[in-house]
Each structure stands twice: as C-alpha cells, then as structure tokens.
Write an enzyme that holds these catalytic residues in place. Structure first.
Site, mmCIF file in Angstrom:
data_model
loop_
_atom_site.group_PDB
_atom_site.id
_atom_site.type_symbol
_atom_site.label_atom_id
_atom_site.label_comp_id
_atom_site.label_asym_id
_atom_site.label_seq_id
_atom_site.Cartn_x
_atom_site.Cartn_y
_atom_site.Cartn_z
ATOM 1 N N SER A 195 0.897 -1.365 0.436
ATOM 2 C CA SER A 195 0.132 -0.200 -0.463
ATOM 3 C C SER A 195 0.730 1.617 -0.586
ATOM 4 C CB SER A 195 -1.037 -0.098 1.143
ATOM 5 O OG SER A 195 -1.596 -1.023 1.374
ATOM 6 N N SER A 228 -6.482 -2.722 5.567
ATOM 7 C CA SER A 228 -7.250 -2.708 6.947
ATOM 8 C C SER A 228 -7.574 -1.439 7.327
ATOM 9 C CB SER A 228 -6.026 -3.586 8.299
ATOM 10 O OG SER A 228 -5.258 -2.798 8.297
ATOM 11 N N GLU A 263 -4.867 -3.577 -2.910
ATOM 12 C CA GLU A 263 -4.039 -2.573 -4.311
ATOM 13 C C GLU A 263 -4.041 -2.130 -4.979
ATOM 14 O OE1 GLU A 263 -0.860 -4.784 -0.722
ATOM 15 O OE2 GLU A 263 -0.968 -6.001 -3.536
#
Length: 177
Positions: free
Chosen positions: A43, A84, A144
């Site tokens: 990320s 997350s 991603e």
C-alpha cells in the site's frame, strides 16, 4: 487466463466503489496547503505512485517517513492508504496529523476502522464483500491493484478538470533520476 482473472477482479471491485468520493477527494486536495502521503508495505508503494502523479499535477507533496519531510500543520492534508484501516505503525501518524489540525483521508477496503474514525474522508475501495480470498491474488493484491487504478482515475479526472497537458506534466517530472 491469469491476466483476465486480475482484470475481472479489479473491474468487479471498482464497479462497487462509491464514485462520488473522487470529487470529495479532489476537493480536499485542492484545498490543502501541502499534501502528505503514506502507507505501509505494498500500500505504501501505491501511495508513492499517487504522490508522484500529484507532483506532476503541480501540487506540493511529501512522502511520510522520508528524512526531508517537513512537519505537518493545520491546512495540510494527510492521505494514507491502508487495506485494513488499522495498520499499527500508521495510527500514531494519523493521531499526530489530527492533533496538528491537518485533514485526513483514508483509502481502505474498510469503511469502518480505527483510521476512518479519525478521517475527514474515508474512500472505501470496493465494499465489505469485495475482498474474499481469490486464488492467484494473495495477501491484498486485489485491494492494492484496485486502489492503484482508482487513484489513477482520480488523477485522470484532475487532469481533465484542470486542462493539464502531457508537456506541462513532463516539465515537472523528476530530472535527477
């Protein structure tokens, strides 16, 4: 077969991503004094893609964690990418940014998370059902890649809205590579 698997998955994620968030994100970008961008792991790599395109578009951008990154302050924007929404190493950074009066954008696969609780805008990529296990796309790949495409589309929208040209953007591109 595998290219189709990836493209189909990304397309399905983006098809259920709330499109109105792009305009909200662009508004926050335009209102910001400076833009700080961060993320961890892959990320973090996606965040670097986005930061580079913002620089090419004429914005003052800093990557969080670089030794030359200045202090964040009121009027700045901190955009963080976290699948997350709870990456432990990033949470204190959001707390600091918030305490200094900066605006916060969280790009995540989760609409509700510790990070989104601090955010002025949460851009949820996909929806709560988008990221089940997909064989051949391990450990966050679909998030991603979908995020990369989503943010490139945001840049495309920005380019069209501002009438930016390839020549103008190339003139800003790094020449000490």
């Amino acid at each position: 077969m595998h290219q189709k698997l990836l493209l189909d998955k990304i397309s399905s994620v983006l098809a259920v991503t709330e499109q109105s968030n792009a305009a909200k994100l662009l508004k926050l970008i335009d209102e910001a004094g400076r833009i700080f961008v961060g993320g961890a792991g892959r990320s973090g790599l996606v965040s670097r893609f986005f930061a580079m395109r913002l620089v090419h578009s004429g914005y003052q951008v800093n990557m969080v964690g670089e030794i030359v990154t200045p202090a964040i302050k009121a009027g700045d924007l901190f955009l963080v990418i976290s699948g997350s929404g709870g990456t432990k190493t990033l949470l204190p950074l959001l707390e600091t940014a918030k305490s200094k009066g900066a605006k916060i954008v969280v790009v995540s696969m989760k609409n509700k998370s510790p990070m989104s609780d601090m955010a002025d805008l949460t851009v949820q990529i996909g929806n709560d059902d988008s990221f089940g296990l997909t064989q051949g796309m391990p450990m966050g790949t679909s998030f991603e890649l979908s995020t990369l495409i989503y943010l490139e589309a945001v840049i495309s929208e920005l380019i069209h809205a501002k009438g930016l040209t390839e020549e103008g953007m190339r003139a800003i591109h790094a020449n000490l590579e």
